[in-house]
Design a protein around this motif. Sequence first.
Motif, PDB file in Angstrom:
ATOM      1  N   ARG A 171     -10.628  -4.665  -0.158  1.00 17.19           N
ATOM      2  CA  ARG A 171     -11.635  -5.979   0.312  1.00 17.19           C
ATOM      3  C   ARG A 171     -12.538  -4.972   1.301  1.00 17.19           C
ATOM      4  O   ARG A 171     -13.873  -5.674   1.564  1.00 17.19           O
ATOM      5  N   LEU A 172     -12.413  -5.167   2.302  1.00 17.70           N
ATOM      6  CA  LEU A 172     -12.853  -4.516   3.553  1.00 17.70           C
ATOM      7  C   LEU A 172     -14.050  -3.489   2.994  1.00 17.70           C
ATOM      8  O   LEU A 172     -15.239  -3.370   2.655  1.00 17.70           O
ATOM      9  N   TYR A 173     -13.681  -2.880   1.815  1.00 21.67           N
ATOM     10  CA  TYR A 173     -14.270  -1.530   1.118  1.00 21.67           C
ATOM     11  C   TYR A 173     -15.573  -1.898   0.517  1.00 21.67           C
ATOM     12  O   TYR A 173     -16.782  -2.080   0.467  1.00 21.67           O
ATOM     13  N   GLU A 174     -15.678  -3.063  -0.316  1.00 19.48           N
ATOM     14  CA  GLU A 174     -16.563  -3.543  -1.480  1.00 19.48           C
ATOM     15  C   GLU A 174     -17.624  -4.788   0.013  1.00 19.48           C
ATOM     16  O   GLU A 174     -18.245  -4.714  -0.603  1.00 19.48           O
ATOM     17  N   ALA A 175     -17.049  -5.020   1.285  1.00 14.26           N
ATOM     18  CA  ALA A 175     -17.165  -6.297   1.904  1.00 14.26           C
ATOM     19  C   ALA A 175     -18.523  -5.515   2.458  1.00 14.26           C
ATOM     20  O   ALA A 175     -19.766  -4.953   3.074  1.00 14.26           O
ATOM     21  N   VAL A 176     -18.451  -3.572   2.893  1.00 15.32           N
ATOM     22  CA  VAL A 176     -18.801  -3.160   4.058  1.00 15.32           C
ATOM     23  C   VAL A 176     -20.107  -1.534   2.891  1.00 15.32           C
ATOM     24  O   VAL A 176     -21.030  -1.693   3.500  1.00 15.32           O
ATOM     25  N   TRP A 177     -19.412  -1.425   2.051  1.00 15.03           N
ATOM     26  CA  TRP A 177     -20.407  -0.482   1.391  1.00 15.03           C
ATOM     27  C   TRP A 177     -20.929  -1.033   0.253  1.00 15.03           C
ATOM     28  O   TRP A 177     -21.696  -0.620  -0.430  1.00 15.03           O
ATOM     29  N   GLU A 178     -20.334  -2.512   0.036  1.00 16.14           N
ATOM     30  CA  GLU A 178     -20.825  -2.928  -1.219  1.00 16.14           C
ATOM     31  C   GLU A 178     -20.980  -2.550  -2.947  1.00 16.14           C
ATOM     32  O   GLU A 178     -22.021  -2.399  -3.221  1.00 16.14           O
ATOM     33  N   GLU A 179     -19.404  -1.669  -3.362  1.00 17.21           N
ATOM     34  CA  GLU A 179     -20.031  -1.650  -4.529  1.00 17.21           C
ATOM     35  C   GLU A 179     -17.738  -1.896  -4.936  1.00 17.21           C
ATOM     36  O   GLU A 179     -17.130  -1.695  -3.842  1.00 17.21           O
ATOM     37  N   PRO A 180     -17.854  -1.663  -5.886  1.00 23.72           N
ATOM     38  CA  PRO A 180     -16.454  -1.193  -6.457  1.00 23.72           C
ATOM     39  C   PRO A 180     -15.197  -0.482  -5.342  1.00 23.72           C
ATOM     40  O   PRO A 180     -15.519   1.153  -5.364  1.00 23.72           O
ATOM     41  N   TYR A 181     -14.161  -1.283  -5.251  1.00 21.76           N
ATOM     42  CA  TYR A 181     -13.624   0.229  -4.749  1.00 21.76           C
ATOM     43  C   TYR A 181     -13.027   0.585  -5.960  1.00 21.76           C
ATOM     44  O   TYR A 181     -13.242   0.781  -7.307  1.00 21.76           O
TER      45      TYR A 181
END
Length: 85
Positions: free
Chosen positions: A35-45
């Motif tokens: 969830r952190l990755y997708e929110a910050v990087w705005e791309e799929p995990y």
Amino acid sequence: LEFRRVLFRSTLTSTEYQILKLLLSNRRQIFSPQRLYEAVWEEPYYYGAGNTITVHIRNLRQKIEPDPSNPVYIKTTWGRGYHCD
């Protein structure tokens, strides 16, 4: 913990700032690495992104925590993710 205080103590990268902002804006809410990755990087995990999150959290703790090995600001809930109280 205030954003201003953190910024005076050290210079955060853009990514570190985004992670911290997300956690502080959603106190007591646990964010999984995905969830952190997708929110910050705005791309799929993707496989391996969890390591990216771990490194950024470690670097962020080094910059803002009085004792990074015993964090008081960014906490880990084992098996679930990260949060700020």
